[in-house]
Enzyme design. Sequence first.
Site, PDB file in Angstrom:
ATOM      1  CD  GLU A 105     -54.507  14.470 -31.473  1.00 43.75           C
ATOM      2  OE1 GLU A 105     -54.496  13.874 -32.573  1.00 43.75           O
ATOM      3  OE2 GLU A 105     -53.750  15.404 -31.200  1.00 43.75           O
TER       4      GLU A 105
ATOM      5  CG  ASP B 185     -54.120  17.111 -28.559  1.00 48.40           C
ATOM      6  OD1 ASP B 185     -53.752  15.941 -28.523  1.00 48.40           O
ATOM      7  OD2 ASP B 185     -54.435  17.712 -29.607  1.00 48.40           O
TER       8      ASP B 185
ATOM      9  CD  GLU C 283     -50.749  19.844 -28.530  1.00 48.18           C
ATOM     10  OE1 GLU C 283     -51.427  20.874 -28.727  1.00 48.18           O
ATOM     11  OE2 GLU C 283     -50.353  19.110 -29.443  1.00 48.18           O
TER      12      GLU C 283
END
Length: 296
Positions: free
Chosen positions: A105, A107, A109
């Site tokens: 993953e 990210d 955010e």
Amino acid sequence: MLFYTCLQLVILCTLKPSISLNLSTVSFNEAFSPLYGNQDVKISDNGKSVQIAINRWSTSGSGFVSRYTFNCGLFTASIKLPNNSYTAGVVATFYLRNDEVKRDEIDLEFLGHIEGEEWSLQTNVYGNGSYNKGREERYSLPFDPSQNFHNYSILWDTNRIIFFVDQYPIRETVVSVGGDFPSKPMYVYATIWDGSDWATHKGAYKINLQRGPFVASYYFIFNVCRATQPECDIALPGGISALERQEMILFRALYMTYSYCRDKARYPALLPECRDEGYGMQPVQAPIARTTRRFI
Ligand SMILES: *[C@@H]1O[C@H](CO)[C@@H](O)[C@H](O)[C@H]1NC(C)=O
Ligand SMILES: *[C@@H]1O[C@H](CO)[C@@H](O)[C@H](O)[C@H]1NC(C)=O
Ligand SMILES: *[C@@H]1O[C@H](CO)[C@@H](O)[C@H](O)[C@H]1NC(C)=O
Ligand SMILES: *[C@@H]1O[C@H](CO)[C@@H](O)[C@H](O)[C@H]1NC(C)=O
């Protein structure tokens, strides 16, 4: 050092997949499908942009996911965040992820804010199932990301990940994180959801859906390798120039507000890359004085 210099020269996606997927020529529906909160995933009339929302009627928010997986590429989302004056608890995301047992993953955010403050950006990388080792960094931004569209990019290659805000690199992660480097094909996601328990001042301020709806707008500019394609000859940026590296150092000195590499409460023995000198993930140790220069 020689080792790293060599790595920097290996710039093409050696997995050799693909096709570049370009949303100037491909519509949203060809590239993505709604993930949840489908009634709040609103595609623009020309099919090039999309809005997702969290609101009183759809309290878990909404999101969408790419129809394909990708091996590598330059993933850019042009994003405008909700401009409500209070967005505490709201988390808007743009990330890459797969559903493998040993998940990968990458990210981006955005964390909502209380009255008078602005959105902050968090980046994180998990590779090969390293969920127990969060590698979060957080930054404030040199602009209000709810006023205009800005480009946020993830360059994911076989040996490095570089995050960009507009054209500026802000973080670089290289294979020196070892087995924790993401290596399996990933989907692209964008979501907006309620992260009240952690997002704003460590969870002290919760979402207030009466202050919504909270609407984030996205459009995408991709140059990526489809995982199923046998060939990939996309040209990816060839690394960070000396000038860009200076900009990255400056950005990190001025705007980084949190790094897992400085969090001794969480990692009493810092992760190995945090102890490395001079390359990659570690934050700047000697911040440049704010007065010398503004980043943008
Ligand atoms: C996307 O396609 C448009 C139109 O063909 C082209 O002008 C643009 O350079 C392409 N962008 C990328 C990132 O490949
Ligand atoms: C807030 O954002 C919405 C959605 O992008 C937009 O329609 C509206 O004009 C913006 N309001 C202000 C005050 O900027
Ligand atoms: C985002 O990228 C697009 C395409 O390269 C460019 O036209 C636009 O000016 C960029 N926006 C910003 C804020 O840099
Ligand atoms: C992923 O982790 C496993 C151990 O859990 C290891 O055997 C394997 O080599 C790792 N894969 C990569 C690509 O590093």
